[in-house]
Design a protein around this motif. Structure first.
Motif, PDB file in Angstrom:
ATOM      1  N   ALA A 282       0.827  -1.209   0.000  1.00  0.00           N
ATOM      2  CA  ALA A 282       0.000   0.000   0.000  1.00  0.00           C
ATOM      3  C   ALA A 282       0.863   1.261   0.000  1.00  0.00           C
ATOM      4  O   ALA A 282       0.546   2.233  -0.690  1.00  0.00           O
ATOM      5  CB  ALA A 282      -0.931  -0.006   1.209  1.00  0.00           C
ATOM      6  N   LYS A 283       1.951   1.246   0.757  1.00  0.00           N
ATOM      7  CA  LYS A 283       2.831   2.421   0.806  1.00  0.00           C
ATOM      8  C   LYS A 283       3.470   2.677  -0.558  1.00  0.00           C
ATOM      9  O   LYS A 283       3.622   3.812  -0.981  1.00  0.00           O
ATOM     10  CB  LYS A 283       3.927   2.227   1.861  1.00  0.00           C
ATOM     11  N   MET A 284       3.842   1.611  -1.251  1.00  0.00           N
ATOM     12  CA  MET A 284       4.454   1.769  -2.569  1.00  0.00           C
ATOM     13  C   MET A 284       3.433   2.295  -3.569  1.00  0.00           C
ATOM     14  O   MET A 284       3.760   3.143  -4.396  1.00  0.00           O
ATOM     15  CB  MET A 284       5.022   0.432  -3.040  1.00  0.00           C
ATOM     16  N   LYS A 285       2.190   1.811  -3.503  1.00  0.00           N
ATOM     17  CA  LYS A 285       1.142   2.292  -4.401  1.00  0.00           C
ATOM     18  C   LYS A 285       0.869   3.775  -4.142  1.00  0.00           C
ATOM     19  O   LYS A 285       0.648   4.541  -5.076  1.00  0.00           O
ATOM     20  CB  LYS A 285      -0.141   1.473  -4.232  1.00  0.00           C
ATOM     21  N   GLN A 286       0.899   4.182  -2.882  1.00  0.00           N
ATOM     22  CA  GLN A 286       0.704   5.591  -2.558  1.00  0.00           C
ATOM     23  C   GLN A 286       1.841   6.431  -3.111  1.00  0.00           C
ATOM     24  O   GLN A 286       1.606   7.508  -3.669  1.00  0.00           O
ATOM     25  CB  GLN A 286       0.601   5.776  -1.049  1.00  0.00           C
ATOM     26  N   ALA A 287       3.070   5.942  -2.971  1.00  0.00           N
ATOM     27  CA  ALA A 287       4.227   6.686  -3.481  1.00  0.00           C
ATOM     28  C   ALA A 287       4.162   6.812  -5.002  1.00  0.00           C
ATOM     29  O   ALA A 287       4.415   7.887  -5.554  1.00  0.00           O
ATOM     30  CB  ALA A 287       5.520   5.995  -3.054  1.00  0.00           C
ATOM     31  N   VAL A 288       3.815   5.731  -5.683  1.00  0.00           N
ATOM     32  CA  VAL A 288       3.693   5.773  -7.147  1.00  0.00           C
ATOM     33  C   VAL A 288       2.590   6.744  -7.549  1.00  0.00           C
ATOM     34  O   VAL A 288       2.738   7.519  -8.495  1.00  0.00           O
ATOM     35  CB  VAL A 288       3.435   4.361  -7.713  1.00  0.00           C
TER      36      VAL A 288
ATOM     37  N   SER B 111      -5.013   2.338  -3.266  1.00  0.00           N
ATOM     38  CA  SER B 111      -4.222   1.837  -2.141  1.00  0.00           C
ATOM     39  C   SER B 111      -5.020   1.921  -0.840  1.00  0.00           C
ATOM     40  O   SER B 111      -4.926   1.029   0.002  1.00  0.00           O
ATOM     41  CB  SER B 111      -2.916   2.603  -2.018  1.00  0.00           C
ATOM     42  N   PHE B 112      -5.809   2.976  -0.668  1.00  0.00           N
ATOM     43  CA  PHE B 112      -6.653   3.082   0.517  1.00  0.00           C
ATOM     44  C   PHE B 112      -7.853   2.154   0.430  1.00  0.00           C
ATOM     45  O   PHE B 112      -8.264   1.554   1.419  1.00  0.00           O
ATOM     46  CB  PHE B 112      -7.129   4.531   0.709  1.00  0.00           C
ATOM     47  N   TRP B 113      -8.427   2.006  -0.754  1.00  0.00           N
ATOM     48  CA  TRP B 113      -9.598   1.164  -0.923  1.00  0.00           C
ATOM     49  C   TRP B 113      -9.250  -0.288  -0.631  1.00  0.00           C
ATOM     50  O   TRP B 113      -9.990  -0.995   0.029  1.00  0.00           O
ATOM     51  CB  TRP B 113     -10.147   1.304  -2.340  1.00  0.00           C
ATOM     52  N   ARG B 114      -8.115  -0.747  -1.117  1.00  0.00           N
ATOM     53  CA  ARG B 114      -7.705  -2.133  -0.888  1.00  0.00           C
ATOM     54  C   ARG B 114      -7.412  -2.385   0.586  1.00  0.00           C
ATOM     55  O   ARG B 114      -7.646  -3.464   1.091  1.00  0.00           O
ATOM     56  CB  ARG B 114      -6.475  -2.471  -1.721  1.00  0.00           C
TER      57      ARG B 114
END
Length: 72
Positions: free
Chosen positions: A3-9, A52-55
Motif C-alpha cells: 500500500a505504501k508503494m502504491k501511494q508513493a507511485v 491503495s486506501f480502498w484495498r
C-alpha cells in the motif's frame, strides 16, 4: 505491491502530471503533447493513490471461510 508503494507511485504520477500540464503544455514528447499526457498521468496517479486506501479498507473474509460472521 504494498500500500505504501502504491501511494508513493500515485503521488509521483500526480506530481509529474502537474508539471507536464503547467510547465510543458505545448511541448511535444515523441508522439504526444505535454498537457494531455499530464492530465492522463494525474488521473492515473489519483486512481493509484485511492486504490491503495480502498484495498486496505476492504473487509477481509474469515480464515475458516465463513464469510465474516453474522447470523445466517
Amino acid at each position: 505491491m504494498s500500500a505504501k508503494m502504491k501511494q508513493a507511485v500515485g503521488v509521483v504520477l500526480v506530481v509529474v502530471g502537474v508539471v507536464l500540464v503547467t510547465a510543458f503544455p505545448d511541448s511535444r514528447f515523441f508522439w504526444f503533447e505535454g498537457q494531455p499526457a499530464g492530465v492522463v498521468l494525474v488521473v492515473l496517479g489519483v486512481i493509484e493513490f485511492a486504490e491503495s486506501f480502498w484495498r486496505r479498507a476492504k473487509p477481509r473474509a474469515a480464515a475458516d471461510g465463513s464469510g465474516g460472521g453474522g447470523d445466517p
